[in-house]
Scaffold this motif. Structure first.
Motif, PDB file in Angstrom:
ATOM      1  N   ALA A   8       0.828  -1.219   0.000  1.00  0.00           N
ATOM      2  CA  ALA A   8       0.000   0.000   0.000  1.00  0.00           C
ATOM      3  C   ALA A   8       0.858   1.263   0.000  1.00  0.00           C
ATOM      4  CB  ALA A   8      -0.944  -0.008   1.197  1.00  0.00           C
ATOM      5  N   ASP A   9       1.918   1.284   0.813  1.00  0.00           N
ATOM      6  CA  ASP A   9       2.795   2.459   0.874  1.00  0.00           C
ATOM      7  C   ASP A   9       3.575   2.621  -0.422  1.00  0.00           C
ATOM      8  OD1 ASP A   9       1.883   2.798   3.445  1.00  0.00           O
ATOM      9  OD2 ASP A   9       3.703   2.016   4.391  1.00  0.00           O
ATOM     10  N   PHE A  10       4.094   1.512  -0.943  1.00  0.00           N
ATOM     11  CA  PHE A  10       4.858   1.560  -2.192  1.00  0.00           C
ATOM     12  C   PHE A  10       3.955   1.989  -3.350  1.00  0.00           C
ATOM     13  CE2 PHE A  10       6.933  -0.883  -5.791  1.00  0.00           C
ATOM     14  CZ  PHE A  10       7.907   0.070  -6.003  1.00  0.00           C
ATOM     15  N   ARG A  11       2.755   1.455  -3.392  1.00  0.00           N
ATOM     16  CA  ARG A  11       1.800   1.808  -4.449  1.00  0.00           C
ATOM     17  C   ARG A  11       1.515   3.312  -4.424  1.00  0.00           C
ATOM     18  NH1 ARG A  11      -1.777  -1.455  -3.063  1.00  0.00           N
ATOM     19  NH2 ARG A  11      -1.201  -3.139  -4.463  1.00  0.00           N
ATOM     20  N   GLU A  12       1.331   3.859  -3.237  1.00  0.00           N
ATOM     21  CA  GLU A  12       1.052   5.294  -3.095  1.00  0.00           C
ATOM     22  C   GLU A  12       2.196   6.138  -3.668  1.00  0.00           C
ATOM     23  OE1 GLU A  12       0.529   8.459   0.539  1.00  0.00           O
ATOM     24  OE2 GLU A  12      -0.291   6.443   0.812  1.00  0.00           O
ATOM     25  N   ARG A  13       3.431   5.764  -3.357  1.00  0.00           N
ATOM     26  CA  ARG A  13       4.593   6.492  -3.899  1.00  0.00           C
ATOM     27  C   ARG A  13       4.694   6.324  -5.406  1.00  0.00           C
ATOM     28  NH1 ARG A  13       9.637   5.532  -3.136  1.00  0.00           N
ATOM     29  NH2 ARG A  13       9.483   3.357  -2.486  1.00  0.00           N
ATOM     30  N   LEU A  14       4.459   5.104  -5.869  1.00  0.00           N
ATOM     31  CA  LEU A  14       4.578   4.804  -7.293  1.00  0.00           C
ATOM     32  C   LEU A  14       3.524   5.546  -8.110  1.00  0.00           C
ATOM     33  CD1 LEU A  14       5.971   3.217  -9.516  1.00  0.00           C
ATOM     34  CD2 LEU A  14       4.572   1.236  -8.899  1.00  0.00           C
ATOM     35  N   LEU A  15       2.320   5.674  -7.575  1.00  0.00           N
ATOM     36  CA  LEU A  15       1.255   6.365  -8.304  1.00  0.00           C
ATOM     37  C   LEU A  15       1.592   7.827  -8.577  1.00  0.00           C
ATOM     38  CD1 LEU A  15      -1.921   4.811  -6.666  1.00  0.00           C
ATOM     39  CD2 LEU A  15      -1.256   4.678  -9.085  1.00  0.00           C
ATOM     40  N   ARG A  16       2.474   8.408  -7.782  1.00  0.00           N
ATOM     41  CA  ARG A  16       2.903   9.798  -8.018  1.00  0.00           C
ATOM     42  C   ARG A  16       3.806   9.923  -9.236  1.00  0.00           C
ATOM     43  NH1 ARG A  16       5.149  10.209  -2.272  1.00  0.00           N
ATOM     44  NH2 ARG A  16       3.312   9.618  -1.122  1.00  0.00           N
ATOM     45  N   GLU A  28      -3.962  -2.262  -9.441  1.00  0.00           N
ATOM     46  CA  GLU A  28      -4.320  -3.683  -9.375  1.00  0.00           C
ATOM     47  C   GLU A  28      -3.143  -4.596  -9.026  1.00  0.00           C
ATOM     48  OE1 GLU A  28      -6.209  -4.616 -13.070  1.00  0.00           O
ATOM     49  OE2 GLU A  28      -7.768  -3.119 -12.759  1.00  0.00           O
ATOM     50  N   ALA A  29      -1.920  -4.128  -9.178  1.00  0.00           N
ATOM     51  CA  ALA A  29      -0.735  -4.963  -8.967  1.00  0.00           C
ATOM     52  C   ALA A  29      -0.435  -5.138  -7.485  1.00  0.00           C
ATOM     53  CB  ALA A  29       0.471  -4.342  -9.668  1.00  0.00           C
ATOM     54  N   SER A  30       0.293  -6.216  -7.190  1.00  0.00           N
ATOM     55  CA  SER A  30       0.782  -6.442  -5.836  1.00  0.00           C
ATOM     56  C   SER A  30       2.070  -7.238  -5.911  1.00  0.00           C
ATOM     57  CB  SER A  30      -0.260  -7.185  -4.999  1.00  0.00           C
ATOM     58  OG  SER A  30      -0.494  -8.461  -5.531  1.00  0.00           O
ATOM     59  N   GLY A  31       2.808  -7.233  -4.823  1.00  0.00           N
ATOM     60  CA  GLY A  31       4.030  -8.033  -4.722  1.00  0.00           C
ATOM     61  C   GLY A  31       5.022  -7.766  -5.836  1.00  0.00           C
ATOM     62  N   LYS A  32       5.497  -8.848  -6.468  1.00  0.00           N
ATOM     63  CA  LYS A  32       6.523  -8.739  -7.504  1.00  0.00           C
ATOM     64  C   LYS A  32       6.038  -7.971  -8.729  1.00  0.00           C
ATOM     65  CE  LYS A  32       9.319 -12.703  -6.273  1.00  0.00           C
ATOM     66  NZ  LYS A  32      10.678 -12.224  -6.241  1.00  0.00           N
ATOM     67  N   GLN A  33       4.747  -8.041  -9.023  1.00  0.00           N
ATOM     68  CA  GLN A  33       4.200  -7.272 -10.151  1.00  0.00           C
ATOM     69  C   GLN A  33       4.355  -5.773  -9.879  1.00  0.00           C
ATOM     70  OE1 GLN A  33       0.232  -8.772  -9.955  1.00  0.00           O
ATOM     71  NE2 GLN A  33       0.580 -10.300 -11.555  1.00  0.00           N
ATOM     72  N   LEU A  34       4.094  -5.379  -8.654  1.00  0.00           N
ATOM     73  CA  LEU A  34       4.230  -3.980  -8.259  1.00  0.00           C
ATOM     74  C   LEU A  34       5.700  -3.557  -8.315  1.00  0.00           C
ATOM     75  CD1 LEU A  34       2.413  -1.673  -7.332  1.00  0.00           C
ATOM     76  CD2 LEU A  34       2.782  -2.416  -4.994  1.00  0.00           C
ATOM     77  N   ASP A  35       6.595  -4.431  -7.871  1.00  0.00           N
ATOM     78  CA  ASP A  35       8.028  -4.153  -7.937  1.00  0.00           C
ATOM     79  C   ASP A  35       8.484  -3.966  -9.381  1.00  0.00           C
ATOM     80  OD1 ASP A  35       8.314  -4.321  -5.179  1.00  0.00           O
ATOM     81  OD2 ASP A  35       8.828  -6.441  -5.232  1.00  0.00           O
ATOM     82  N   ALA A  36       7.980  -4.804 -10.292  1.00  0.00           N
ATOM     83  CA  ALA A  36       8.358  -4.705 -11.701  1.00  0.00           C
ATOM     84  C   ALA A  36       7.894  -3.379 -12.297  1.00  0.00           C
ATOM     85  CB  ALA A  36       7.772  -5.877 -12.486  1.00  0.00           C
ATOM     86  N   LEU A  37       6.698  -2.953 -11.965  1.00  0.00           N
ATOM     87  CA  LEU A  37       6.212  -1.658 -12.445  1.00  0.00           C
ATOM     88  C   LEU A  37       7.063  -0.529 -11.871  1.00  0.00           C
ATOM     89  CD1 LEU A  37       2.380  -2.268 -12.235  1.00  0.00           C
ATOM     90  CD2 LEU A  37       3.668  -1.678 -14.305  1.00  0.00           C
ATOM     91  N   TYR A  41       9.786   2.601 -13.761  1.00  0.00           N
ATOM     92  CA  TYR A  41       9.822   4.052 -13.532  1.00  0.00           C
ATOM     93  C   TYR A  41      10.899   4.467 -12.532  1.00  0.00           C
ATOM     94  CZ  TYR A  41       5.591   3.945 -16.207  1.00  0.00           C
ATOM     95  OH  TYR A  41       4.704   3.748 -17.225  1.00  0.00           O
ATOM     96  N   ASP A  42      11.866   3.590 -12.289  1.00  0.00           N
ATOM     97  CA  ASP A  42      12.961   3.868 -11.347  1.00  0.00           C
ATOM     98  C   ASP A  42      12.470   4.252  -9.955  1.00  0.00           C
ATOM     99  OD1 ASP A  42      15.037   3.292 -13.126  1.00  0.00           O
ATOM    100  OD2 ASP A  42      14.976   5.308 -13.973  1.00  0.00           O
ATOM    101  N   VAL A  43      11.445   3.568  -9.495  1.00  0.00           N
ATOM    102  CA  VAL A  43      10.930   3.737  -8.138  1.00  0.00           C
ATOM    103  C   VAL A  43      11.060   2.376  -7.470  1.00  0.00           C
ATOM    104  CG1 VAL A  43       8.921   4.321  -6.718  1.00  0.00           C
ATOM    105  CG2 VAL A  43       9.274   5.483  -8.908  1.00  0.00           C
ATOM    106  N   TYR A  44      11.759   2.332  -6.348  1.00  0.00           N
ATOM    107  CA  TYR A  44      12.063   1.056  -5.714  1.00  0.00           C
ATOM    108  C   TYR A  44      11.495   0.997  -4.304  1.00  0.00           C
ATOM    109  CZ  TYR A  44      15.117   0.855  -9.685  1.00  0.00           C
ATOM    110  OH  TYR A  44      15.590   0.865 -10.965  1.00  0.00           O
ATOM    111  N   ARG A  45      11.041  -0.177  -3.940  1.00  0.00           N
ATOM    112  CA  ARG A  45      10.513  -0.420  -2.602  1.00  0.00           C
ATOM    113  C   ARG A  45      11.656  -0.306  -1.594  1.00  0.00           C
ATOM    114  NH1 ARG A  45       5.918  -3.967  -1.295  1.00  0.00           N
ATOM    115  NH2 ARG A  45       5.880  -4.468  -3.511  1.00  0.00           N
ATOM    116  N   LEU A  50      17.758  -5.497  -3.975  1.00  0.00           N
ATOM    117  CA  LEU A  50      17.452  -5.812  -5.356  1.00  0.00           C
ATOM    118  C   LEU A  50      17.948  -7.207  -5.683  1.00  0.00           C
ATOM    119  CD1 LEU A  50      18.492  -2.480  -7.089  1.00  0.00           C
ATOM    120  CD2 LEU A  50      16.197  -3.235  -6.479  1.00  0.00           C
ATOM    121  N   GLU A  51      17.143  -7.990  -6.395  1.00  0.00           N
ATOM    122  CA  GLU A  51      17.547  -9.338  -6.793  1.00  0.00           C
ATOM    123  C   GLU A  51      18.805  -9.260  -7.647  1.00  0.00           C
ATOM    124  OE1 GLU A  51      14.908 -12.224  -8.643  1.00  0.00           O
ATOM    125  OE2 GLU A  51      13.387 -11.580  -7.214  1.00  0.00           O
TER     126      GLU A  51
END
Length: 66
Positions: A8-16, A28-37, A41-45, A50-51
């Motif tokens: 939820a926190d990462f999604r909020e930052r990413l949406l900006r 709609e994304a979560s987990g690794k899908q959210l990380d990939a998105l 855009y060079d926004v990291y949790r 990083l893997e």
């Protein structure tokens, strides 16, 4: 290492950072899908290494003093 940032926190930052066309994907994304998105855009949790990242290795470059 600190605890991973919750989706939820990462999604909020990413949406900006994402354009309108990808907002629905991010919502709609979560987990690794959210990380990939985020990587797109060079926004990291925060709190998650990083893997494949093994620190600040410089690829064998020698120090100037050597």
């Amino acid at each position: 290492m600190s605890e991973p940032e919750p989706d939820a926190d990462f999604r909020e930052r990413l949406l900006r950072e994402v354009p309108d066309g990808d907002r629905d994907l991010v919502i709609e994304a979560s987990g690794k899908q959210l990380d990939a998105l985020g990587r797109k855009y060079d926004v990291y949790r925060t709190g998650v290494p990083l893997e494949g990242f093994d620190g600040f290795e410089d690829g064998g470059a020698k120090d100037e003093d050597d």
